[in-house]
Design an enzyme around this catalytic site. Structure first.
Site, short mmCIF file in Angstrom:
data_model
loop_
_atom_site.label_atom_id
_atom_site.label_comp_id
_atom_site.label_asym_id
_atom_site.label_seq_id
_atom_site.Cartn_x
_atom_site.Cartn_y
_atom_site.Cartn_z
N SER A 33 -9.61 -0.88 7.30
CA SER A 33 -9.28 -0.85 5.88
C SER A 33 -8.39 -1.76 5.28
O SER A 33 -7.95 -2.04 4.21
CB SER A 33 -8.11 0.50 5.90
OG SER A 33 -8.91 1.60 5.59
N LYS A 90 0.87 -1.13 0.06
CA LYS A 90 -0.02 0.05 -0.05
C LYS A 90 1.00 1.24 0.01
O LYS A 90 1.99 1.15 0.66
CB LYS A 90 -0.88 -0.06 1.11
CG LYS A 90 -1.98 0.93 1.29
CD LYS A 90 -2.83 0.78 2.44
CE LYS A 90 -3.95 1.91 2.75
NZ LYS A 90 -4.84 1.54 3.67
N SER A 134 -9.46 1.47 3.13
CA SER A 134 -8.51 2.12 2.07
C SER A 134 -7.63 1.35 1.50
O SER A 134 -6.95 1.98 0.48
CB SER A 134 -8.04 3.37 2.92
OG SER A 134 -7.32 2.48 3.92
N1 GLN Z 1 -13.14 3.83 6.56
C1 GLN Z 1 -12.44 4.28 8.00
C2 GLN Z 1 -12.00 5.74 7.70
O1 GLN Z 1 -12.17 6.31 6.72
C3 GLN Z 1 -11.16 3.46 8.13
C4 GLN Z 1 -10.12 3.68 7.35
C5 GLN Z 1 -8.67 2.84 7.78
O2 GLN Z 1 -8.87 1.79 8.31
N2 GLN Z 1 -7.83 3.38 7.52
O3 GLN Z 1 -11.34 6.32 8.75
#
Ligand code: GLN
Length: 470
Positions: free
Chosen positions: A162, A63, A138
């Protein structure tokens, strides 16, 4: 011919050991697959042609928030465009030391804020099962790359869900490790008390392998600890004696699709056949207050972490004039809407006069959530629920409604706030799209999650190759 869609890391390692393939050939095969399919899917922000130099193992994708020496690292943001780290994150160094060559850096929601990759400043990724749908986020670039055979394994990060959520939406395996087991040194920070790096793979055994490579104490990250026991590759085929708790609120929450519940129910039937004892438990406040608590704590930490992007040290610099104007202009031009929204929320929650009412209160709720989980683990070894309330949704379906987007993590956030590990494995299809099963464990119980996940995976025999590629 290397079938990158089917090949597991276990199998690829065996091929390497028998010298039936070289690390460079493996690397080439995945980049060729990317050349074929990534135009449509957009999993990679950049690939690394010479990534197999000095490699002895199975190649990997990261990532794009994992700092990689000499390879641009943007965290999906324009503000980091052109930023090339001069050092490797600890997890990158550990992969390198284990001989894994780098295939490339994967797409993500900007600063890991999102659940669909649509917040990437570089355009969304698409779901290999149905390109009109999101891969989740994400870490959507990493999960889509593994699902589409563009990487045998990948690293993602999980703050509120994410890794687990996009793994579920793409039909692959994802582990969010226990907080403190994997180093955050060299990771572009979002919310430091929640961020964890973890593996994304096709199988649970591959997941355990990668966790074994990246986990353990790192002197450069003082929140890390030595693992209490070495990571074991799971072999078990049954679940005899395992006590599985079904948290009522996590399984009956509003918004869980019927098709998702059905597949989870079937998986629990298999678990029972494999010898598990299954009972109900309760996490009422964790589910009710999880999202609001997370959306105070995560933006608060983000507003502080993102203060460093000012045009002086990294990537983008805008404005000509005084230094104040440069800060303002750089942040105005460089951040997308979602980071701006979070910076404003977080700055507000941390400001004098509001700190106790918002941030302080959220910390208390977080403690309550941790205690509620601890109580459930007095009776059960593992808690199970759907990973995501829904299967992959259409691109654009939630972009105008941040709250609907935030709800994608309803079921993953509570255990994250409690610092617990969670494994998502695919458990079936609903409307032709993958459904993820979330297995939550006690702190440091990754080996148990791998054993349970592996046994279930064998019984469920989910075919992880997207139907349109078969
Ligand atoms: N969707 C959640 C957020 O936007 C989790 C994102 C993540 O785990 N990085 O904060």
């Amino acid at each position: 011919m290397i079938d990158t869609l089917r090949l597991t890391v276990d199998e690829a390692s065996a091929l390497l050991e028998r010298r039936e393939v070289t690390p460079a050939e493996l690397h080439r095969a995945y980049l060729d697959a990317a050349a074929n399919r990534d135009g449509e899917l957009h999993c990679y922000l950049r690939t690394v042609e010479n990534g197999a130099d000095n490699a002895t193992g199975v190649p990997i994708a990261f990532k794009d928030l994992v700092s990689t020496k000499g390879v641009e690292t943007t965290a999906g943001s324009k503000i980091l465009a052109g930023y090339t780290p001069v050092f490797d994150a600890t997890v990158a160094a550990r992969c390198k030391n284990a001989g894994l060559g780098l295939l490339g850096k994967t797409n993500m929601d900007e600063f890991a804020m999102g659940s669909s990759t649509e917040n990437s400043a570089y355009g969304p990724s698409r779901n290999p099962w149905d390109p009109s749908r999101v891969p989740g986020g994400s870490s959507g670039g990493s999960t889509a790359a593994v699902a589409a055979g563009l990487a045998p394994w990948a690293l993602g990060s999980d703050t509120g869900g994410s890794i687990k959520q996009p793994a579920a939406l793409c039909g692959v395996v994802g582990l969010r490790p226990t907080y403190g087991t994997v180093s955050r040194y060299g990771i572009v920070a979002f919310a430091s008390s929640l961020d964890q790096i973890g593996p994304i793979t096709k199988t649970v055994r591959d997941c355990a392998r990668l966790y074994g490579i990246i986990a353990g104490r790192d002197p450069s990250d003082t929140t890390t600890v030595e693992l209490p026991e070495p990571v074991e590759l799971p072999e078990s085929e049954d679940l005899k004696g395992l006590r599985i708790g079904i948290p009522k609120e996590l399984n009956e929450a509003e918004g869980i699709e019927a098709g998702v519940s059905e597949q989870v129910g079937k998986a629990l039937e298999r678990a029972r056949e494999l010898g598990a004892e299954i009972g109900e438990c309760r996490l009422p406040r964790s589910v009710e207050y999880g999202l609001p608590c997370y959306y105070l704590i995560a933006p608060s930490e983000a507003s502080s972490n993102l203060a460093r992007y000012d045009g002086v040290r990294y990537g983008l610099r805008s404005g000509n004039g005084d230094v104040r104007a440069m800060y303002d202009r750089t942040r105005h031009d460089g951040f997308g809407d979602e980071p701006k929204r979070r910076i404003m929320l977080g700055t507000y929650a941390l400001s004098a006069g509001y700190y106790e009412a918002f941030y302080g209160q959220a910390q208390k709720v977080r403690t309550m959530i941790r205690e509620e989980h601890a109580a459930a683990f007095e009776q059960f070894d593992i808690l199970v629920s759907p990973t995501s309330p829904t299967v992959a949704f259409e691109l654009g379906a939630r972009t105008d409604n941040p709250l609907a987007m935030y709800a994608a993590d309803l079921l993953t956030i509570p255990s994250n706030l409690a610092g617990l590990p969670g494994l998502s494995i695919p458990c079936g299809l609903s409307e032709g799209l993958p459904v993820g099963l979330q297995l939550i464990g006690r702190q440091f119980s990754e080996n148990l999650l791998f054993r349970a996940g592996h046994a279930l995976e064998q019984a469920l025999a989910f075919d992880y190759v997207p139907e349109r590629y078969r």
